[in-house]
Design a protein around this motif. Structure first.
Motif, mmCIF file in Angstrom:
data_model
loop_
_atom_site.group_PDB
_atom_site.id
_atom_site.type_symbol
_atom_site.label_atom_id
_atom_site.label_comp_id
_atom_site.label_asym_id
_atom_site.label_seq_id
_atom_site.Cartn_x
_atom_site.Cartn_y
_atom_site.Cartn_z
ATOM 1 N N GLY A 609 2.290 21.449 -3.491
ATOM 2 C CA GLY A 609 1.923 20.358 -2.593
ATOM 3 C C GLY A 609 1.465 19.161 -3.395
ATOM 4 N N ALA A 610 1.799 17.973 -2.923
ATOM 5 C CA ALA A 610 1.413 16.754 -3.621
ATOM 6 C C ALA A 610 1.176 15.650 -2.603
ATOM 7 C CB ALA A 610 2.504 16.317 -4.607
ATOM 8 N N SER A 611 0.228 14.784 -2.909
ATOM 9 C CA SER A 611 -0.024 13.653 -2.017
ATOM 10 C C SER A 611 -0.541 12.473 -2.819
ATOM 11 C CB SER A 611 -1.028 14.018 -0.921
ATOM 12 O OG SER A 611 -2.245 14.485 -1.469
ATOM 13 N N TYR A 612 -0.168 11.298 -2.361
ATOM 14 C CA TYR A 612 -0.672 10.022 -2.888
ATOM 15 C C TYR A 612 -1.296 9.286 -1.715
ATOM 16 C CZ TYR A 612 -0.824 5.270 -4.727
ATOM 17 O OH TYR A 612 -1.247 4.030 -5.119
ATOM 18 N N ASN A 613 -2.576 8.952 -1.838
ATOM 19 C CA ASN A 613 -3.308 8.287 -0.759
ATOM 20 C C ASN A 613 -3.998 7.044 -1.310
ATOM 21 O OD1 ASN A 613 -3.204 10.598 1.397
ATOM 22 N ND2 ASN A 613 -3.919 11.584 -0.474
ATOM 23 N N ASP A 614 -3.586 5.890 -0.854
ATOM 24 C CA ASP A 614 -4.152 4.620 -1.298
ATOM 25 C C ASP A 614 -4.918 4.015 -0.130
ATOM 26 O OD1 ASP A 614 -4.721 2.329 -2.718
ATOM 27 O OD2 ASP A 614 -2.810 1.372 -2.239
ATOM 28 N N THR A 615 -6.237 3.906 -0.249
ATOM 29 C CA THR A 615 -7.072 3.396 0.847
ATOM 30 C C THR A 615 -7.815 2.140 0.409
ATOM 31 O OG1 THR A 615 -9.013 4.724 0.205
ATOM 32 C CG2 THR A 615 -7.403 5.742 1.702
ATOM 33 N N GLU A 616 -8.151 1.315 1.379
ATOM 34 C CA GLU A 616 -8.858 0.072 1.076
ATOM 35 C C GLU A 616 -9.677 -0.372 2.284
ATOM 36 O OE1 GLU A 616 -7.978 -4.518 -0.454
ATOM 37 O OE2 GLU A 616 -6.347 -3.244 0.255
ATOM 38 N N ILE A 617 -10.946 -0.710 2.035
ATOM 39 C CA ILE A 617 -11.813 -1.308 3.045
ATOM 40 C C ILE A 617 -11.560 -2.810 3.050
ATOM 41 C CG2 ILE A 617 -14.205 -1.717 3.755
ATOM 42 C CD1 ILE A 617 -14.916 0.856 2.185
ATOM 43 N N GLN A 618 -11.309 -3.360 4.238
ATOM 44 C CA GLN A 618 -11.017 -4.795 4.348
ATOM 45 C C GLN A 618 -12.034 -5.447 5.279
ATOM 46 O OE1 GLN A 618 -6.885 -5.181 5.507
ATOM 47 N NE2 GLN A 618 -6.135 -4.464 3.522
#
Length: 759
Positions: A609-618
């Motif tokens: 299993g693999a995941s890429y998660n890019d999050t940002e508070i705006q």
């Protein structure tokens, strides 16, 4: 608004992932076709899931779903680890806790809640045997005698509701059987660890069968508190749990499954360690020793939980009626030396030695009153041809009381010097409907709606303050309604490959935070008791699911992007040692996920299993208080002294990368089998808090397990040696930011031996 650099990066990521998504089936099929499996080659079992509230092949469900089978669950639980063992074992999943075994905090695709209050809400819903477990204490019920685990990522507001904008995790207990059977597991390990688990099932009447499942886990104290002399004092526990089920099935058209369960936990609360972070870095100090602490307060934890549910199904031919009634109650108390050390009495300015705190802080939280009732009625169609549907009603009622205590560590006996309390009543109801329509033989549309009404009555007061006067009761009554929806389509590109797309919304009801113990009584009431408005999420997802190589390889690949409006965030700790709820204007997340299972040879089975998660508070104006400890903040200074602007930061405890791998190799030996099983989980670095700082950043973490064993008589008996965290990784996984550079650690390396018998 994202910066141009981040936006371009996101576009490049999206374009690359889209190209991979479109090319994956066409690339995989020719490659797999080059090798033809032998007639006796193993095949993958069909995985059925209930993510859409009806049993379906996982390949046909238009969302990212990962399952975990019984063998993998048993391998992971061999050493007595609690539910946090799932962290990183499923794509996009992180789990952490500042309460130890009692209070897990879940994060899916970066969405979660760092709040340590016993009244905290989370955007990840946990459903155990069809019943939502709302309070965070309930989410820690042990994993034993399970048929399997499912995780559905993305908003699940239509069919599950109850605060599920990030996703749901579902546990399903093994059901009673109409033939006598069962199993027993016994394991022993280092640190005098003993793990017992077993079940017995069979008929108890003409139309009734039963199943009794039990679990006991214990570990001796192994950490020496050098502040009170030599000898192991901490990190031991004893946990017991049981489940009794009765299945009444007088005909093919009716069944009733009753479930009663209980849990009892006694042991050490989360062990905080003062001054273990090297200033100016996020590394452990050179003189750190995992086997020692120096605290001058009391550390203890107790938890008692009882619950029950009744699930009934009536089959009326064209439709079926389902009823799920659930009840849960828990009583918990956790007390710890929050500063994580003994008081520093040297000259100022410091440096502090390992295990020293600048001032004492000892507190406890209790949940002396809690009860939760829930009821759901659901009607579903039975094979109506090209159109099938389901609709239902849901009702939820919860009442809790939270007590908070403060203690003065300096006098002998740690005298109580503060008491505050919170009470909350939460009622909610919902009506929902969904349906799927076969537009053609290869294309199916699905959609759903859910209307929710959620109301809370909350009151908090400080009876005795350690540093200030009492605070009179403060009452708030937040409420809101919401209409959630989803729309998806599945296209059968070939007999073995499905493409899907989904757009969905989610909703989390208003939350309240009223930890008044250390609050400044001179502040206005709306700053003493904070209310976070409802958050809503809009999510887009597209993916492919395929079964290839003569049914020896199964994969799922998904791309997603979501926007959360008015996201509920918790500013925890800081110089004031309080928690405050805030709403960010917007948060965004995007990424990709991969699930794969394959028989690489007739004897080697792997999952990846693999995941890429890019999050940002705006939110350009949102600021929170920085650490009170001697840390190095990296964010711009906020408008009020001691605050930092957090616009552009990633969400806390949201790793960009999560990978997991398991491999099992079996060697037949006559009527027996020798096997090797290994599992690995990796997550990249994380921020512990909303603000960014050098010290309060968790390094990447890689942990692995190993299991060597023999089974015989068609798997009825098994003996195995196991190891968890076999590389003995020592990592800071969370922190306390108001006093020194205090942190807490991952679980230590453990070794053991286990025997299992099926009968």
């Amino acid at each position: 608004m994202t910066t141009p650099h981040r936006s371009n990066r996101a576009l490049r990521l999206g374009g690359l992932a889209a190209a991979v998504l479109l090319a994956l089936p066409s690339m995989a099929l020719p490659v797999m076709a080059q090798e033809t499996a032998s007639p006796d080659a193993p095949e993958l079992d069909t995985i059925t899931v209930t993510a859409q509230r009806r049993t379906e092949n996982i390949q046909d469900v238009p969302m990212a779903i990962t399952t975990m089978d019984r063998e993998k669950v048993e391998a992971l639980t061999a050493s007595g680890d609690d539910i946090r063992l799932l962290s990183g074992r499923l794509p996009s999943l992180n789990i952490e806790s500042s309460f130890g075994r009692a209070f897990p905090r879940f994060y899916v695709r970066g969405l979660g809640n760092t709040d340590f209050d016993l009244n905290a809400s989370q955007p990840v819903s946990l459903v155990y045997d069809g019943v939502v477990q709302e309070n965070p204490i309930l989410k820690g019920f042990p994993l034993f005698d399970l048929d399997g685990i499912e995780m559905a990522r993305g908003p699940q507001g239509t069919l599950f509701g109850r605060n599920s904008p990030a996703g749901i995790i579902k546990f399903e207990s093994a059901r009673p059987q109409d033939e006598f059977g069962g199993y027993a597991r016994i394991g022993v390990g280092d640190r005098r660890q003993v793990n017992l688990e077993g079940a017995i099932t069979g008929p108890v009447g003409e139309h009734t069968s039963a199943r009794l499942s039990i679990m006991r886990q214990s570990r001796a104290d192994w950490v020496d508190n050098i502040n009170n002399g030599p000898g192991d004092d901490l990190e031991g526990y004893e946990e017991n749990a049981a489940r009794l089920q009765f299945l009444f099935k007088p005909s093919d058209t009716f069944e009733a499954l009753a479930n009663v369960h209980a849990r009892k936990l006694e042991g050490t609360a989360r062990l905080f360690r003062a001054s273990i972070i090297k200033p100016g870095t996020n590394e452990l100090r050179d003189d750190f020793d995992r086997d020692q602490v120096s605290i001058d307060g009391v550390n203890e934890q107790q938890l008692d939980q009882v619950g029950g549910n009744l699930r009934m199904r009536w089959d009326f031919g064209k439709v079926s009626l389902h009823s799920i009634t659930g009840y849960e109650s828990v009583d918990a108390f956790s007390r710890g030396d929050i500063d994580g050390g003994s008081r520093y009495v040297g000259p100022f300015p410091p440096p502090f030695a390992l295990g020293q705190a600048s001032f004492p802080a000892e507190s406890a939280d209790g949940l002396p009153r809690h009860r939760q009732w829930s009821q759901e009625f659901r009607v579903e169609s039975n094979e109506w041809g090209r159109f099938d549907w389901q609709a239902g009603l849901f009702w939820f009622d919860e009442s809790i009381k939270v007590d908070s205590f403060s203690y003065d560590t300096l006098p002998s006996g740690s005298v109580q010097n503060g008491y505050a309390t919170q009470r909350q009543d939460n009622t909610a109801w919902a009506v929902f409907a969904s349906g799927d329509f076969e537009v053609s033989d290869r294309f199916t549309l699905r959609g759903g709606l859910r209307y929710t009404d959620d109301r809370k009555e909350f009151v908090a007061e400080r009876v005795v303050g350690p540093f200030g006067p009492p605070i009179a009761p403060i009452k708030v009554s937040p409420e809101d309604t919401n209409l959630s929806w989803d729309l998806s389509g599945v296209f059968e590109a070939s007999d073995n490959v499905n493409l899907y797309a989904r757009v969905a919304t989610g909703f989390r009801a208003p939350s309240v935070q009223g930890r008044l113990m250390f609050a400044n009584a001179a502040l206005p009431s709306n700053q003493l008791v904070t209310v976070a408005d409802s958050e809503t999420v809009l999510s887009y997802e597209a993916g492919v699911k395929a079964t290839l190589w003569d049914n020896r390889l199964r994969l799922g690949f998904a791309l997603y992007r979501y926007t959360v409006d008015d996201q509920q965030l918790t500013a925890v700790g800081g110089a004031s040692n309080i928690a405050t709820l805030v709403n960010a204007d917007r948060s965004v997340g995007q990424g990709a996920e991969l699930d794969l299972q394959a028989w690489l040879t007739d004897h080697l089975f792997v999952t990846f299993g693999a995941s890429y998660n890019d999050t940002e508070i705006q939110d350009r104006t949102l600021s929170v208080f920085q650490c009170g400890a001697n840390c190095t903040p990296l964010d711009p200074v906020g408008p009020i002294g001691g605050t930092r602007l957090i616009d552009g930061n990633p969400l806390p405890q949201a790793p960009k990368h999560v990978y997991n791998l398991t491999a099992r190799y079996g060697i037949p030996i006559g009527n027996a089998e020798f096997f090797i099983y290994t599992d690995w989980a990796y997550r990249s670095k994380v921020n512990f808090f909303l603000y960014e700082s050098t010290e309060f950043t968790g390094d990447p973490l890689l942990e692995g397990g190993l299991r060597l064993g023999v089974n015989w008589k068609d798997g009825r008996y098994e003996v195995a040696a196991y190891g968890r965290n076999i590389t003995d990784e020592e990592a800071i996984v969370g922190a306390i930011d108001f006093n020194n550079l205090t942190g807490f650690l991952n679980e230590p390396r453990t070794w053991g031996l286990e025997f299992k018998a099926n009968f």
